[in-house]
Design a protein around this motif. Structure first.
Motif, short mmCIF file in Angstrom:
data_model
loop_
_atom_site.label_atom_id
_atom_site.label_comp_id
_atom_site.label_asym_id
_atom_site.label_seq_id
_atom_site.Cartn_x
_atom_site.Cartn_y
_atom_site.Cartn_z
N VAL A 74 0.92 -1.20 -0.13
CA VAL A 74 0.15 0.26 -0.10
C VAL A 74 0.83 1.33 -0.09
CG1 VAL A 74 -1.83 1.40 1.34
CG2 VAL A 74 -1.87 -1.30 1.13
N THR A 75 2.04 1.17 0.74
CA THR A 75 2.77 2.50 0.83
C THR A 75 3.40 2.79 -0.59
OG1 THR A 75 3.39 1.77 3.16
CG2 THR A 75 5.01 3.40 1.95
N LEU A 76 3.86 1.57 -1.41
CA LEU A 76 4.40 1.85 -2.61
C LEU A 76 3.76 2.20 -3.89
CD1 LEU A 76 7.47 -0.94 -2.27
CD2 LEU A 76 7.60 1.34 -1.78
N LEU A 77 2.42 2.02 -3.67
CA LEU A 77 1.41 2.39 -4.88
C LEU A 77 1.66 3.67 -5.20
CD1 LEU A 77 -2.08 0.58 -3.39
CD2 LEU A 77 -0.46 -0.04 -5.18
N PRO A 78 1.28 3.70 -6.42
CA PRO A 78 1.47 5.17 -7.26
C PRO A 78 0.86 6.32 -6.52
CG PRO A 78 1.00 3.69 -9.06
CD PRO A 78 0.63 2.92 -7.31
N ALA A 79 1.43 7.38 -6.49
CA ALA A 79 0.94 8.83 -5.80
C ALA A 79 -0.28 8.86 -6.17
CB ALA A 79 2.15 9.69 -5.70
N GLU A 80 -0.64 8.97 -7.60
CA GLU A 80 -1.65 9.11 -8.30
C GLU A 80 -3.14 8.44 -7.70
OE1 GLU A 80 0.05 6.85 -11.30
OE2 GLU A 80 0.71 8.73 -10.08
N TYR A 81 -2.74 7.15 -6.95
CA TYR A 81 -3.99 6.29 -6.63
C TYR A 81 -4.61 7.30 -5.27
CZ TYR A 81 -2.90 2.38 -9.17
OH TYR A 81 -3.03 1.34 -10.16
#
Length: 146
Positions: A74-81
């Motif tokens: 969850v921490t590494l998901l793209p920032a635009e999510y």
């Protein structure tokens, strides 16, 4: 002089200092502690391996759900999510591992998804294409069971 001749004889009730037969010592049992230590250590290893063989899948599922999915993925998901999109991804992956816990996913499929997650997280950033590929793989594995 007869008093002096008694000096060479032992007195009654006493043992002579030197006897004709040598005394034998009992051989010391060396290595008993080392052997017992080895026996205990090997027993612990056998018990650990048995638990790992029986509960290995549960241990894998627990650690992946608790640490990899909830924290790192969850921490590494793209920032635009958005928060909702990130939660949807987390829930999809989480449900896959719940199904694996209920033995509705084969070991090979579980290993393939776990390796894909490790692979996309290896560079410490996840792209949108990697997330879509992971979700497609999970959906494919879900369809193959039915």
């Amino acid at each position: 002089m007869s008093g002096h001749s008694n000096l060479s004889r032992p007195s009654e009730g006493t043992f002579p200092l030197e006897s004709g037969t040598p005394t034998r010592r009992k051989p010391r049992k060396q290595g008993r502690g080392f052997f017992l230590t080895l026996l205990i250590v090997s027993g612990v290893v056998i018990i650990f391996m048995t638990v790992l063989a029986v509960k290995g899948r549960e241990i894998h599922n627990f650690t992946f759900k608790k640490f990899v999915i909830n924290k790192a993925l969850v921490t590494l998901l793209p920032a635009e999510y958005s928060l909702e999109e990130a939660e949807r991804v987390r829930e999809t992956v989480y449900r896959f591992y719940d199904r694996a816990k209920a033995d509705r996913v084969s070991d090979a499929d579980l290993l393939e998804v776990s390796n894909r997650i490790r692979g996309i997280m290896s560079d410490e950033q996840i792209t949108d294409e990697e997330v879509k590929g992971l979700l497609a793989l999970i959906e494919e594995k879900k369809q193959s069971v039915k």
